[in-house]
Motif scaffolding. Structure first.
Motif, short mmCIF file in Angstrom:
data_model
loop_
_atom_site.label_atom_id
_atom_site.label_comp_id
_atom_site.label_asym_id
_atom_site.label_seq_id
_atom_site.Cartn_x
_atom_site.Cartn_y
_atom_site.Cartn_z
N GLY A 1 -48.73 -52.36 111.19
CA GLY A 1 -48.17 -53.22 112.01
C GLY A 1 -47.08 -52.70 113.52
O GLY A 1 -47.37 -53.65 114.83
N THR A 2 -47.43 -51.30 113.98
CA THR A 2 -46.90 -51.40 114.82
C THR A 2 -47.10 -50.31 115.65
O THR A 2 -47.86 -49.42 115.03
CB THR A 2 -44.67 -50.91 114.96
OG1 THR A 2 -45.04 -50.22 113.63
CG2 THR A 2 -44.16 -51.90 113.99
N PRO A 3 -47.07 -50.04 116.58
CA PRO A 3 -48.34 -48.75 117.94
C PRO A 3 -47.26 -47.90 117.08
O PRO A 3 -46.22 -47.70 117.23
CB PRO A 3 -47.67 -49.27 119.76
CG PRO A 3 -48.17 -50.50 118.35
CD PRO A 3 -47.11 -50.61 117.75
N ILE B 1 -44.22 -46.73 119.54
CA ILE B 1 -42.96 -47.60 119.19
C ILE B 1 -42.59 -46.74 118.05
O ILE B 1 -41.56 -45.90 117.88
CB ILE B 1 -43.37 -48.70 118.88
CG1 ILE B 1 -44.36 -50.53 119.95
CG2 ILE B 1 -42.12 -49.45 118.68
CD1 ILE B 1 -43.00 -49.96 121.19
N LEU C 1 -38.80 -45.06 118.01
CA LEU C 1 -37.96 -45.55 116.91
C LEU C 1 -37.34 -44.98 116.55
O LEU C 1 -35.77 -44.46 116.17
CB LEU C 1 -38.45 -46.59 116.54
CG LEU C 1 -39.08 -47.77 116.62
CD1 LEU C 1 -39.36 -49.08 115.05
CD2 LEU C 1 -37.48 -48.44 116.76
N HIS D 1 -51.75 -52.44 119.47
CA HIS D 1 -51.28 -50.73 119.17
C HIS D 1 -52.10 -49.60 120.52
O HIS D 1 -51.01 -49.46 120.92
CB HIS D 1 -51.11 -50.18 117.77
CG HIS D 1 -51.39 -51.53 116.94
ND1 HIS D 1 -51.19 -50.90 115.65
CD2 HIS D 1 -50.51 -52.94 116.79
CE1 HIS D 1 -50.66 -52.39 115.03
NE2 HIS D 1 -49.73 -52.27 115.66
N THR E 1 -45.24 -52.05 125.61
CA THR E 1 -43.81 -51.07 125.48
C THR E 1 -43.25 -50.72 126.96
O THR E 1 -42.32 -50.22 127.70
CB THR E 1 -45.14 -50.39 125.27
OG1 THR E 1 -45.53 -50.38 124.09
CG2 THR E 1 -44.46 -48.44 124.98
N LEU F 1 -33.29 -47.87 121.83
CA LEU F 1 -33.08 -47.92 120.23
C LEU F 1 -33.18 -49.60 120.06
O LEU F 1 -33.72 -49.83 119.27
CB LEU F 1 -31.73 -47.57 119.10
CG LEU F 1 -32.11 -47.27 117.95
CD1 LEU F 1 -33.76 -47.29 116.97
CD2 LEU F 1 -31.34 -47.24 116.51
N PHE G 1 -36.50 -50.87 121.05
CA PHE G 1 -37.64 -50.24 120.85
C PHE G 1 -37.98 -51.01 119.46
O PHE G 1 -39.05 -51.23 118.66
CB PHE G 1 -37.79 -49.17 120.53
CG PHE G 1 -38.08 -48.37 121.83
CD1 PHE G 1 -39.24 -48.58 122.29
CD2 PHE G 1 -37.43 -47.12 122.20
CE1 PHE G 1 -39.26 -48.49 123.87
CE2 PHE G 1 -37.69 -46.76 123.98
CZ PHE G 1 -38.88 -47.14 124.82
N ILE G 2 -36.11 -51.10 118.57
CA ILE G 2 -36.53 -52.05 117.68
C ILE G 2 -37.29 -53.73 118.29
O ILE G 2 -38.40 -54.50 117.31
CB ILE G 2 -35.20 -52.48 117.15
CG1 ILE G 2 -34.51 -50.81 116.79
CG2 ILE G 2 -35.31 -53.52 115.90
CD1 ILE G 2 -33.68 -51.07 116.05
N ALA H 1 -39.70 -54.51 120.83
CA ALA H 1 -40.37 -54.40 121.02
C ALA H 1 -41.40 -54.03 119.19
O ALA H 1 -42.32 -55.17 119.27
CB ALA H 1 -40.87 -53.11 121.64
N GLY H 2 -41.53 -53.57 117.90
CA GLY H 2 -41.75 -52.51 117.30
C GLY H 2 -42.05 -54.65 116.54
O GLY H 2 -42.80 -55.05 116.13
N TYR I 1 -44.39 -56.76 117.62
CA TYR I 1 -45.97 -56.18 117.28
C TYR I 1 -46.53 -56.20 116.00
O TYR I 1 -47.44 -56.81 115.70
CB TYR I 1 -45.77 -54.30 117.21
CG TYR I 1 -46.42 -54.43 119.05
CD1 TYR I 1 -48.07 -54.14 119.71
CD2 TYR I 1 -44.97 -53.81 120.07
CE1 TYR I 1 -48.46 -54.18 120.80
CE2 TYR I 1 -45.78 -52.50 121.22
CZ TYR I 1 -47.10 -53.02 121.56
OH TYR I 1 -47.10 -53.10 123.28
N TRP I 2 -44.59 -56.11 115.31
CA TRP I 2 -45.25 -56.46 114.21
C TRP I 2 -45.56 -58.28 113.42
O TRP I 2 -46.85 -57.63 112.67
CB TRP I 2 -43.68 -55.95 113.04
CG TRP I 2 -44.05 -55.50 111.65
CD1 TRP I 2 -44.69 -55.74 110.58
CD2 TRP I 2 -42.99 -55.94 110.60
NE1 TRP I 2 -44.50 -55.83 109.33
CE2 TRP I 2 -43.74 -55.64 109.09
CE3 TRP I 2 -41.74 -55.68 110.48
CZ2 TRP I 2 -43.07 -54.81 108.51
CZ3 TRP I 2 -40.64 -54.59 109.81
CH2 TRP I 2 -41.44 -54.55 108.69
#
Lengths: 235, 236
Positions: free
Chosen positions: A66-68, A71, A75, B171, B185, B199, B202-203, B205-206, B209-210
């Motif tokens: 689910g994530t690029p 990313i 992370l 993605h 991003t 951190l 990006f959490i 952003a993640g 996307y999720w």
């Protein structure tokens, strides 16, 4: 600076860049091998529905799918040192290469897990029954009968996944790894011939992908050599 | 370094503002790629002279090189080309007045075309030849049989593949941040470096996307159920 576009530079850059192909392949090999281990473990947890761990694996696979990858890379790069600091391990000075390998291993692991699970499920249950009927026990029937057939089914997808992973390694330079792309960036900074550098890189990646495809096809033909024609239409 | 949970929410609100650009970078290339992919797939299936060779090279090259290469090659290559042409014909177009996003969109469209053409090809091949024969037998010509009988079935069967490509390109659009596009991003990167909270950003952003991926998968499941309703199997 000379001409704006100089085709002869494309050829000149290739030897310099190909020298760093080793780093790219190193990332690929390490992450694929680690990914295999993670993938097989995750697939087994899913297939035997081990409580708690099964749900955890579902979450893990869903997150990775689910994530690029970019990313995920960030992370791991920023997150892993923060987590490990809680147990007093300082890895903030670790080489960025290891973060890349960890990220791609986690990513490959999730994809491989799904591929393995599908492949093992695709093997007819009659095969296991037949194995029992000739007196094999659980692990014998799994390792001698089911797994070899599952690998044959999974192989084309694994091959695709590895080639996809090879192309993904081109993003490792974003956290400062000196692979082919990273070297390309420094070449651009030194010579200001961006287009030629990217063309050389494209040529190298394309050649490597074609080579991989060729090898995988040969191997696929080999593991399919006992199959009758009606199973593999493309064969 | 500790994790600031509250900042994730702050970053989330900041990053989600860039969602439209991410969606533009996902959907427009896929629409363009849909047309390119269909054309390329038909050229390769009917083995049109000469064009078939070009199509083979196109698909093989774009599937064989990383997408970041396509973006970079077009980002650096097209301005040179445009300037040369405009100098020759005195068009007065300057490449630096063209927004970067257009180059990214072109690159992503070309890659999407290559990936989608393979999906169309496998979809069309998977429709059995009997369907074509049946269409001929009721008096349709090749074009009618293709557009009315074969393509609808091929597309309906390919919906899971289309979803994979959609998610893949959602993605992939994150790569655009490397050429300083302010999509999600890129936005996360800006939020991260201005607040020095990498951190957390990006959490956030993640998570976005999720969430988008899960929504896309859910929608695809519903559409697939509708689109393949004609296919009830051999019994019933």
């Amino acid at each position: 600076m000379g001409k704006a576009f100089d085709p002869s530079l494309i050829v000149d850059f290739i030897p310099t860049l190909i020298y760093y192909l080793g780093v790219t392949l190193q990332i690929l090999a390490a992450s694929v091998l680690l990914g295999m281990v993670i993938g097989i473990a995750a697939a087994i947890l899913r297939l035997f529905r081990i409580p708690v761990l099964n749900q955890f694996v579902i979450l893990y696979i869903s997150f990775i799918r689910g994530t690029p990858i970019l990313i995920q890379l960030f992370l791991v790069f920023y997150g892993l040192p923060a987590i490990l600091l809680f147990i007093n391990i300082d890895i903030s000075r670790m080489d960025a290469l290891y973060f890349v390998i960890i990220t791609y291993a986690l990513s490959n692991g999730a994809h491989f897990a799904e591929i393995f699970r599908g492949a093992i499920k695709a093997v007819d249950y009659g095969q296991t029954e037949a194995a029992y009927s000739v007196g094999m026990n659980n692990s014998q029937s799994f390792f001698r009968i089911v797994l070899p057939q599952a690998i044959r089914i999974a192989f084309p997808n694994i091959a695709n996944s590895i080639i996809g992973s090879l192309k993904d390694t081109s993003l490792a330079f974003t956290i400062g790894v000196m692979d082919m792309m990273g070297r390309g960036e420094t070449l651009i900074a030194a010579t200001a011939h961006a287009l030629e550098v990217y063309l050389s890189l494209a040529v190298i990646y394309y050649a490597v992908v074609l080579l991989f495809e060729k090898i995988f096809r040969l191997y696929e033909n080999r593991i399919n050599r006992h199959q009758t024609v009606d199973v593999s239409v493309t064969g | 370094m500790t994790i600031d949970i509250l900042f994730i929410w702050t970053a989330f609100k900041e990053i989600i503002k860039a969602l439209p650009i991410t969606l533009i970078l996902t959907i427009l290339p896929l629409l363009a790629g849909f047309i390119i992919g269909l054309a390329v797939a038909l050229i390769r299936i009917y083995k049109v002279k000469f064009l078939c060779r070009v199509a083979n090279v196109y698909v093989s090259f774009f599937r064989g090189t990383p997408i970041i290469m396509h973006i970079m090659l077009i980002y650096f290559g097209f301005p040179l080309l445009i300037d040369q042409i405009s100098k020759k014909f005195d068009l007065g177009i300057q490449s630096n007045s063209i927004p970067i996003i257009l180059f990214v969109l072109t690159a992503l469209s070309l890659s999407a075309g290559a990936y989608l053409s393979e999906i169309f090809r496998s979809g069309i091949i998977s429709v059995s030849n009997g369907q074509m024969e049946a269409a001929y037998s009721v008096g349709m010509n090749s074009f009618q049989a293709m557009t009315r009988i074969v393509l609808p079935q091929a597309i309906a069967q390919s919906i899971p593949n289309f979803t994979n490509i959609f998610i893949g390109f959602l993605h992939t659009s994150s790569i655009a941040f490397i050429v300083s596009q302010k999509e999600m991003t890129g936005a996360a990167n800006i939020v991260a470096s201005t607040n020095l909270k990498f951190l957390e950003s990006f959490i956030a952003a993640g998570l976005i996307y999720w969430g988008l991926t899960i929504i896309a998968e859910g929608l695809s499941f519903l559409i697939e159920k509708k689109a393949t309703a004609y296919n009830r199997g051999g019994v019933q």
